[in-house]
Design an enzyme around this catalytic site. Structure first.
Site, PDB file in Angstrom:
ATOM      1  N   ALA A 228       0.869  -1.192   0.000  1.00 37.70           N
ATOM      2  CA  ALA A 228       0.000   0.000   0.000  1.00 37.70           C
ATOM      3  C   ALA A 228       0.902   1.237   0.000  1.00 37.70           C
ATOM      4  O   ALA A 228       0.792   2.128   0.853  1.00 37.70           O
ATOM      5  CB  ALA A 228      -0.978   0.004   1.174  1.00 37.70           C
TER       6      ALA A 228
ATOM      7  N   ARG B 162      -2.410   3.375   6.659  1.00 35.23           N
ATOM      8  CA  ARG B 162      -3.682   3.336   7.411  1.00 35.23           C
ATOM      9  C   ARG B 162      -4.526   4.590   7.181  1.00 35.23           C
ATOM     10  O   ARG B 162      -5.695   4.601   7.546  1.00 35.23           O
ATOM     11  CB  ARG B 162      -3.413   3.108   8.905  1.00 35.23           C
ATOM     12  CG  ARG B 162      -2.935   1.691   9.195  1.00 35.23           C
ATOM     13  CD  ARG B 162      -2.972   1.331  10.670  1.00 35.23           C
ATOM     14  NE  ARG B 162      -2.789  -0.093  10.870  1.00 35.23           N
ATOM     15  CZ  ARG B 162      -1.618  -0.700  11.105  1.00 35.23           C
ATOM     16  NH1 ARG B 162      -0.513   0.013  11.172  1.00 35.23           N
ATOM     17  NH2 ARG B 162      -1.558  -2.013  11.263  1.00 35.23           N
TER      18      ARG B 162
ATOM     19  N   GLN C  93       9.661   1.395  16.428  1.00 37.24           N
ATOM     20  CA  GLN C  93      10.199   0.312  15.597  1.00 37.24           C
ATOM     21  C   GLN C  93      11.686   0.542  15.309  1.00 37.24           C
ATOM     22  O   GLN C  93      12.497  -0.396  15.341  1.00 37.24           O
ATOM     23  CB  GLN C  93       9.399   0.250  14.296  1.00 37.24           C
ATOM     24  CG  GLN C  93       9.970  -0.676  13.247  1.00 37.24           C
ATOM     25  CD  GLN C  93       9.013  -0.858  12.091  1.00 37.24           C
ATOM     26  OE1 GLN C  93       8.075  -1.632  12.197  1.00 37.24           O
ATOM     27  NE2 GLN C  93       9.232  -0.164  10.994  1.00 37.24           N
TER      28      GLN C  93
ATOM     29  N   HIS D  87       3.149   4.570  -0.479  1.00 36.42           N
ATOM     30  CA  HIS D  87       2.914   6.005  -0.637  1.00 36.42           C
ATOM     31  C   HIS D  87       4.273   6.689  -0.687  1.00 36.42           C
ATOM     32  O   HIS D  87       5.322   6.012  -0.648  1.00 36.42           O
ATOM     33  CB  HIS D  87       2.032   6.529   0.502  1.00 36.42           C
ATOM     34  CG  HIS D  87       2.520   6.127   1.870  1.00 36.42           C
ATOM     35  ND1 HIS D  87       3.728   6.541   2.381  1.00 36.42           N
ATOM     36  CD2 HIS D  87       1.972   5.317   2.832  1.00 36.42           C
ATOM     37  CE1 HIS D  87       3.894   6.046   3.590  1.00 36.42           C
ATOM     38  NE2 HIS D  87       2.851   5.279   3.893  1.00 36.42           N
ATOM     39  N   GLU D  88       4.259   8.017  -0.732  1.00 42.08           N
ATOM     40  CA  GLU D  88       5.511   8.770  -0.870  1.00 42.08           C
ATOM     41  C   GLU D  88       6.498   8.495   0.273  1.00 42.08           C
ATOM     42  O   GLU D  88       7.699   8.636   0.091  1.00 42.08           O
ATOM     43  CB  GLU D  88       5.220  10.278  -0.950  1.00 42.08           C
ATOM     44  CG  GLU D  88       4.861  10.749  -2.349  1.00 42.08           C
ATOM     45  CD  GLU D  88       6.020  10.618  -3.352  1.00 42.08           C
ATOM     46  OE1 GLU D  88       7.154  10.945  -3.011  1.00 42.08           O
ATOM     47  OE2 GLU D  88       5.758  10.168  -4.477  1.00 42.08           O
ATOM     48  N   GLY D  89       6.001   8.141   1.451  1.00 36.17           N
ATOM     49  CA  GLY D  89       6.902   7.810   2.562  1.00 36.17           C
ATOM     50  C   GLY D  89       7.755   6.607   2.201  1.00 36.17           C
ATOM     51  O   GLY D  89       8.990   6.626   2.337  1.00 36.17           O
ATOM     52  N   HIS D  90       7.091   5.548   1.719  1.00 32.95           N
ATOM     53  CA  HIS D  90       7.835   4.354   1.294  1.00 32.95           C
ATOM     54  C   HIS D  90       8.775   4.701   0.128  1.00 32.95           C
ATOM     55  O   HIS D  90       9.918   4.236   0.087  1.00 32.95           O
ATOM     56  CB  HIS D  90       6.867   3.271   0.797  1.00 32.95           C
ATOM     57  CG  HIS D  90       5.887   2.787   1.824  1.00 32.95           C
ATOM     58  ND1 HIS D  90       4.545   3.055   1.739  1.00 32.95           N
ATOM     59  CD2 HIS D  90       6.047   2.030   2.933  1.00 32.95           C
ATOM     60  CE1 HIS D  90       3.913   2.476   2.760  1.00 32.95           C
ATOM     61  NE2 HIS D  90       4.803   1.852   3.507  1.00 32.95           N
TER      62      HIS D  90
ATOM     63  N   GLN E 155      11.552   7.144  10.138  1.00 28.34           N
ATOM     64  CA  GLN E 155      11.441   7.719  11.484  1.00 28.34           C
ATOM     65  C   GLN E 155       9.975   7.771  11.936  1.00 28.34           C
ATOM     66  O   GLN E 155       9.690   7.839  13.127  1.00 28.34           O
ATOM     67  CB  GLN E 155      12.070   9.127  11.481  1.00 28.34           C
ATOM     68  CG  GLN E 155      11.942   9.906  12.767  1.00 28.34           C
ATOM     69  CD  GLN E 155      12.617   9.218  13.943  1.00 28.34           C
ATOM     70  OE1 GLN E 155      13.593   8.471  13.771  1.00 28.34           O
ATOM     71  NE2 GLN E 155      12.109   9.451  15.141  1.00 28.34           N
ATOM     72  N   LYS E 156       9.061   7.694  10.966  1.00 29.62           N
ATOM     73  CA  LYS E 156       7.625   7.672  11.288  1.00 29.62           C
ATOM     74  C   LYS E 156       7.327   6.627  12.371  1.00 29.62           C
ATOM     75  O   LYS E 156       6.531   6.862  13.268  1.00 29.62           O
ATOM     76  CB  LYS E 156       6.861   7.366   9.996  1.00 29.62           C
ATOM     77  CG  LYS E 156       5.494   6.775  10.147  1.00 29.62           C
ATOM     78  CD  LYS E 156       4.477   7.860  10.246  1.00 29.62           C
ATOM     79  CE  LYS E 156       3.090   7.368  10.577  1.00 29.62           C
ATOM     80  NZ  LYS E 156       2.788   6.014  10.268  1.00 29.62           N
TER      81      LYS E 156
HETATM   82  P1  AMP Z   1       5.004  -0.092   6.568  1.00 30.10           P
HETATM   83  O1  AMP Z   1       4.642  -0.487   5.171  1.00 30.10           O
HETATM   84  O2  AMP Z   1       3.960   0.736   7.243  1.00 30.10           O
HETATM   85  O3  AMP Z   1       5.483  -1.267   7.391  1.00 30.10           O
HETATM   86  O4  AMP Z   1       6.241   0.882   6.441  1.00 30.10           O
HETATM   87  C1  AMP Z   1       7.421   0.477   5.784  1.00 30.10           C
HETATM   88  C2  AMP Z   1       8.500   1.486   6.045  1.00 30.10           C
HETATM   89  O5  AMP Z   1       8.101   2.767   5.561  1.00 30.10           O
HETATM   90  C3  AMP Z   1       8.790   1.653   7.545  1.00 30.10           C
HETATM   91  O6  AMP Z   1      10.199   1.757   7.736  1.00 30.10           O
HETATM   92  C4  AMP Z   1       8.088   2.940   7.874  1.00 30.10           C
HETATM   93  O7  AMP Z   1       8.649   3.626   8.974  1.00 30.10           O
HETATM   94  C5  AMP Z   1       8.281   3.717   6.579  1.00 30.10           C
HETATM   95  N1  AMP Z   1       7.277   4.789   6.484  1.00 30.10           N
HETATM   96  C6  AMP Z   1       5.934   4.663   6.600  1.00 30.10           C
HETATM   97  N2  AMP Z   1       5.344   5.877   6.522  1.00 30.10           N
HETATM   98  C7  AMP Z   1       6.345   6.781   6.379  1.00 30.10           C
HETATM   99  C8  AMP Z   1       6.387   8.213   6.242  1.00 30.10           C
HETATM  100  N3  AMP Z   1       5.282   8.954   6.262  1.00 30.10           N
HETATM  101  N4  AMP Z   1       7.584   8.792   6.112  1.00 30.10           N
HETATM  102  C9  AMP Z   1       8.730   8.058   6.107  1.00 30.10           C
HETATM  103  N5  AMP Z   1       8.756   6.720   6.211  1.00 30.10           N
HETATM  104  C10 AMP Z   1       7.585   6.088   6.348  1.00 30.10           C
END
Ligand code: AMP
Length: 282
Positions: A36, A191, A157, A38-41, A152-153
């Site tokens: 799923a 989420r 973790q 997004h720009e964070g990933h 860092q979000k």
């Molecule tokens: P997840 O798919 O939620 O398990 O996230 C995978 C990775 O992306 C983890 O290292 C998260 O901390 C990182 N991540 C999720 N959201 C953000 C965000 N808004 N900014 C930076 N990294 C993010």
């Protein structure tokens, strides 16, 4: 870009990406995700692309990190779109195993980082970090990256995994990337898909609470209990938002601190039924 669903195929592809057998090897970066995207990933994929010769991204909604009443089955899954986004970022390998591939029925080994795993999100979600550390250990063994990229979000973790890497001597560099936010300050999260338009507006209160803390620190406030109180007052302005925790802690141990310099200020709150987290480092 190779999309691999099996461990054996991913292992041999990664050996090639690391340039094994060549005189000069290549650096391989890993970005673990649950999809799923997004720009964070994508910011993590870009950081890996900039720092490494080859990049692997894993997409795996890890059942062992979800509690019995959490959102494992309804967690957003957008695999086709994720692959298209990662192709555009120049990713070399997507590792997207099935649950059976990662956890065959006979598997019974878990990795537990004691202490820090029971704080913040670990306190609210018992067993969550046991699932995270187990799956990330497995990914480190399968992909064998030189560098691994995390956001860092998910500050708790980061603390748990950084400790795991040190305690178990994983031979890799642990890289933490900044939080990516929407223009209005909401931290990007898979989420956020769950939020109605109204909840999306209410969710902004997390960022506002953290901004209030920053302002208070800038004007000389140094007491962690005063900062927690200030954040709590802002969060209380949104009746649809139920606070899980507000904490001012040491970013490595996640233990409460009295001296706020360099502290992590973290909040978790339910917006409707969706649990969101956000944080700042002072
Ligand atoms: P997840 O798919 O939620 O398990 O996230 C995978 C990775 O992306 C983890 O290292 C998260 O901390 C990182 N991540 C999720 N959201 C953000 C965000 N808004 N900014 C930076 N990294 C993010």
């Amino acid at each position: 870009m190779l999309i691999s669903k099996t461990i054996a195929e991913a292992q041999s592809a990664c050996a090639q990406l690391r340039g094994e057998g060549r005189v000069v090897g290549r650096t391989l970066g890993l970005v673990p995700t649950m999809g799923a995207l997004h720009e964070g990933h994508l910011s993590l994929a870009r950081a890996a692309r900039a720092a490494c010769d080859a990049v692997a991204v894993s997409i795996f909604v890890n059942p062992t990190q979800f509690g019995p009443n959490e959102d494992f089955s309804k967690y957003p899954r957008t695999f086709e779109n994720d692959c298209a986004l990662l192709e555009r970022e120049g990713v070399d390998l997507i590792f997207a195993p099935t649950v059976e591939e990662m956890y065959p029925a006979w598997a019974s080994t878990f990795v537990i980082v004691e202490g820090v795993s029971d704080r913040l999100d670990g306190a609210s979600r018992p067993g969550h970090f046991r699932g995270v550390t187990t799956v990330v250990s497995k990914l480190f063994h399968i992909i064998a990256p030189h560098k691994a990229f995390f956001g860092q979000k998910d500050a708790a973790q980061v603390a748990v995994l950084r400790k795991m890497v040190r305690d178990l001597n994983f031979p890799l560099q642990f890289v933490v990337c900044p939080i990516v936010r929407e223009a209005d300050g909401l931290a990007l999260s898979s989420r956020n898909h769950y939020l109605s338009e109204k909840e999306r507006q209410q969710a902004l209160v997390l960022h506002r609470a953290l901004q209030k803390v920053e302002e208070a620190v800038a004007s000389g406030e140094g007491s962690s209990s005063k900062l927690i109180e200030a954040a709590g007052l802002v969060l209380a302005q949104e009746p649809g938002v139920r606070v899980d925790y507000i904490a001012v802690v040491d970013p490595d141990t996640l233990e409460d601190v009295s001296d706020v310099r360099g502290a992590l200020v973290a909040v978790a709150a339910f917006v409707g039924t969706t649990r969101l987290i956000d944080n700042i480092l002072l």
